[in-house]
Design an enzyme around this catalytic site. Structure first.
Site, PDB file in Angstrom:
ATOM      1  CG  ASP A   1      -2.137   0.885   1.020  1.00  0.00           C
ATOM      2  OD1 ASP A   1      -2.394   1.319  -0.122  1.00  0.00           O
ATOM      3  OD2 ASP A   1      -2.833   1.166   2.022  1.00  0.00           O
ATOM      4  N   GLY A   2       0.305   2.327  -0.599  1.00  0.00           N
ATOM      5  CA  GLY A   2       0.956   3.636  -0.562  1.00  0.00           C
ATOM      6  C   GLY A   2       1.627   4.056  -1.858  1.00  0.00           C
ATOM      7  CG  ASN A   3       2.237   1.338  -5.149  1.00  0.00           C
ATOM      8  OD1 ASN A   3       3.106   1.153  -4.308  1.00  0.00           O
ATOM      9  ND2 ASN A   3       1.788   0.373  -5.947  1.00  0.00           N
TER      10      ASN A   3
ATOM     11  NE  ARG B   1      -1.508   6.618   1.001  1.00  0.00           N
ATOM     12  CZ  ARG B   1      -1.641   5.740   1.975  1.00  0.00           C
ATOM     13  NH1 ARG B   1      -1.510   6.131   3.229  1.00  0.00           N
ATOM     14  NH2 ARG B   1      -1.904   4.481   1.706  1.00  0.00           N
TER      15      ARG B   1
ATOM     16  CG  HIS C   1       0.051   1.931  -9.404  1.00  0.00           C
ATOM     17  ND1 HIS C   1      -0.198   1.599  -8.087  1.00  0.00           N
ATOM     18  CD2 HIS C   1      -1.021   2.680  -9.799  1.00  0.00           C
ATOM     19  CE1 HIS C   1      -1.372   2.110  -7.721  1.00  0.00           C
ATOM     20  NE2 HIS C   1      -1.882   2.777  -8.735  1.00  0.00           N
TER      21      HIS C   1
ATOM     22  CD  GLU D   1     -13.010  -5.586  -1.962  1.00  0.00           C
ATOM     23  OE1 GLU D   1     -11.789  -5.826  -2.106  1.00  0.00           O
ATOM     24  OE2 GLU D   1     -13.827  -6.452  -1.594  1.00  0.00           O
ATOM     25  CG  ASN D   2      -7.625  -2.220  -5.456  1.00  0.00           C
ATOM     26  OD1 ASN D   2      -6.697  -2.985  -5.207  1.00  0.00           O
ATOM     27  ND2 ASN D   2      -7.968  -1.245  -4.603  1.00  0.00           N
TER      28      ASN D   2
ATOM     29  NE  ARG E   1      -7.467   1.916  -5.872  1.00  0.00           N
ATOM     30  CZ  ARG E   1      -6.284   1.933  -5.288  1.00  0.00           C
ATOM     31  NH1 ARG E   1      -5.207   2.234  -5.990  1.00  0.00           N
ATOM     32  NH2 ARG E   1      -6.164   1.659  -4.008  1.00  0.00           N
TER      33      ARG E   1
ATOM     34  NE  ARG F   1      -3.187  -1.231   4.275  1.00  0.00           N
ATOM     35  CZ  ARG F   1      -4.422  -1.375   3.820  1.00  0.00           C
ATOM     36  NH1 ARG F   1      -5.185  -2.284   4.342  1.00  0.00           N
ATOM     37  NH2 ARG F   1      -4.875  -0.611   2.839  1.00  0.00           N
TER      38      ARG F   1
HETATM   39  C1  IPE Z   1      -5.609  -2.827  -0.316  1.00  0.00           C
HETATM   40  O1  IPE Z   1      -5.224  -1.509  -0.516  1.00  0.00           O
HETATM   41  C2  IPE Z   1      -5.520  -3.596  -1.586  1.00  0.00           C
HETATM   42  C3  IPE Z   1      -4.189  -3.713  -2.151  1.00  0.00           C
HETATM   43  C4  IPE Z   1      -3.075  -3.332  -1.586  1.00  0.00           C
HETATM   44  C5  IPE Z   1      -4.122  -4.345  -3.430  1.00  0.00           C
HETATM   45  P1  IPE Z   1      -6.292  -0.340  -0.772  1.00  0.00           P
HETATM   46  O2  IPE Z   1      -5.496   0.910  -0.879  1.00  0.00           O
HETATM   47  O3  IPE Z   1      -7.156  -0.698  -1.911  1.00  0.00           O
HETATM   48  O4  IPE Z   1      -7.138  -0.418   0.563  1.00  0.00           O
HETATM   49  P2  IPE Z   1      -8.056   0.651   1.297  1.00  0.00           P
HETATM   50  O5  IPE Z   1      -9.056   1.135   0.296  1.00  0.00           O
HETATM   51  O6  IPE Z   1      -7.152   1.752   1.759  1.00  0.00           O
HETATM   52  O7  IPE Z   1      -8.654  -0.098   2.448  1.00  0.00           O
HETATM   53  C1  IPE Z   2      -1.344   0.114  -3.487  1.00  0.00           C
HETATM   54  O1  IPE Z   2      -1.172   1.481  -3.529  1.00  0.00           O
HETATM   55  C2  IPE Z   2      -1.506  -0.515  -4.833  1.00  0.00           C
HETATM   56  C3  IPE Z   2      -2.875  -0.931  -5.145  1.00  0.00           C
HETATM   57  C4  IPE Z   2      -3.883  -0.938  -4.334  1.00  0.00           C
HETATM   58  C5  IPE Z   2      -3.120  -1.378  -6.507  1.00  0.00           C
HETATM   59  P1  IPE Z   2      -2.408   2.477  -3.593  1.00  0.00           P
HETATM   60  O2  IPE Z   2      -2.741   2.721  -5.020  1.00  0.00           O
HETATM   61  O3  IPE Z   2      -3.518   2.001  -2.752  1.00  0.00           O
HETATM   62  O4  IPE Z   2      -1.746   3.778  -2.972  1.00  0.00           O
HETATM   63  P2  IPE Z   2      -2.442   4.830  -1.993  1.00  0.00           P
HETATM   64  O5  IPE Z   2      -3.014   4.060  -0.855  1.00  0.00           O
HETATM   65  O6  IPE Z   2      -3.491   5.531  -2.796  1.00  0.00           O
HETATM   66  O7  IPE Z   2      -1.323   5.724  -1.591  1.00  0.00           O
HETATM   67 MG    MG Z   3      -4.090   2.323  -0.812  1.00  0.00          MG
END
Ligand code: IPE
Ligand code: IPE
Ligand code: MG
Length: 238
Positions: free
Chosen positions: A15-17, A19, A32, A62-63, A66, A182
């Site tokens: 998580d956090g790509n 940001r 990403h 759920e992604n 987006r 995480r």
């Molecule tokens: C969880 O991250 C799913 C993945 C890392 C693939 P999200 O960024 O989608 O989760 P939420 O929405 O913050 O809970």
């Molecule tokens: C995790 O990074 C990758 C995926 C969920 C695909 P995010 O895209 O959720 O990055 P943030 O949480 O918006 O920073």
């Molecule tokens: Mg995220």
């Protein structure tokens, strides 16, 4: 250290790509892309440390909520990234498997997944389980359906269903998760490996996934080693 414990199964919610990219004035897609590079580097390191299974959450069911632009970018990254890393995974003896639902993934994505898992299937240096179009609740539902069908087809009896059989019939037959990491400072599971993570130790570093490098994993191992895992029992040594 003599009794330094190495977890058998590690899970990472990548998580956090987004940001990470925003902080640098870049597009989310750049985050990403960088995250995918980090995934390759860190997985090699984690297996070298002696971890047997690494499950990573790359894309949740759920992604798909987006924007089309972001989902398309990620799907193309998977197609290109999987194809171009077959050699690297083979050179490092890493077997890749996938967890998740097929629908509604485009054929090209699914084909790239199939190709990567097929071409790395004989590797023995560690299993990288990529959770893509994955949901923990969906996995439990799908496994339940599979077992119900087995009963209806006379292959097993209802009485045969227990925790071990359920575990064996999840998307992949993997050992229970020992350590769940995480990145990015969020403290939630977001539907990741609900069954497998039942007794996982959890660790929530602040760093965004693209910055999760070797030293960060070493820190996670140190934290894991300080934990007292009891599984509901009592640790007599304490
Ligand atoms: C969880 O991250 C799913 C993945 C890392 C693939 P999200 O960024 O989608 O989760 P939420 O929405 O913050 O809970
Ligand atoms: C995790 O990074 C990758 C995926 C969920 C695909 P995010 O895209 O959720 O990055 P943030 O949480 O918006 O920073
Ligand atoms: Mg995220």
């Amino acid at each position: 250290m003599e009794d330094y414990k190495i977890p058998k199964h590690v899970g990472i919610i990548l998580d956090g790509n987004g940001r990470w990219a925003k902080e640098r004035g870049l597009k989310r897609s750049e985050g990403h892309k960088e995250g995918f590079e980090t995934l390759k580097t860190i997985s090699k390191y984690i297996f070298k440390k002696g971890v047997k299974v690494l499950s990573v959450f790359a894309f949740s069911t759920e992604n798909f909520k987006r924007s089309n632009e972001e989902v398309d970018y990620l799907m193309n990254l998977f197609i290109k990234g999987f194809k171009s890393s077959i050699k690297e995974f083979n050179d490092n003896n890493i077997k890749v498997v996938f967890s998740g639902r097929k629908e509604p993934l485009k054929d090209k994505v699914y084909e790239a997944m199939e190709e990567l898992s097929y071409k790395t299937k004989d590797n023995t240096g560690g299993i990288l389980n990529i959770c893509l179009n994955y949901g923990g609740r969906a996995e439990i539902v799908d496994t339940t359906k599979k077992l119900v069908n087995a009963v209806l087809n006379g292959l097993i009896n209802v009485e045969d269903i227990n925790e071990e059989l359920f575990e064996e019939n999840l998307y992949n037959n993997l050992p229970p998760m020992d350590l769940l990491i995480r990145t990015s400072g969020e403290v939630r599971i977001s539907n990741f490996m609900l069954y497998q993570a039942a007794y996982a130790e959890m660790y929530f570093p602040k760093s965004y996934f693209p910055d999760f490098k070797e030293e960060e994993f070493d820190k996670a191992l140190d934290v894991y080693n300080k934990r007292d895992r009891r599984f509901g029992g009592i640790n007599e040594k304490k």
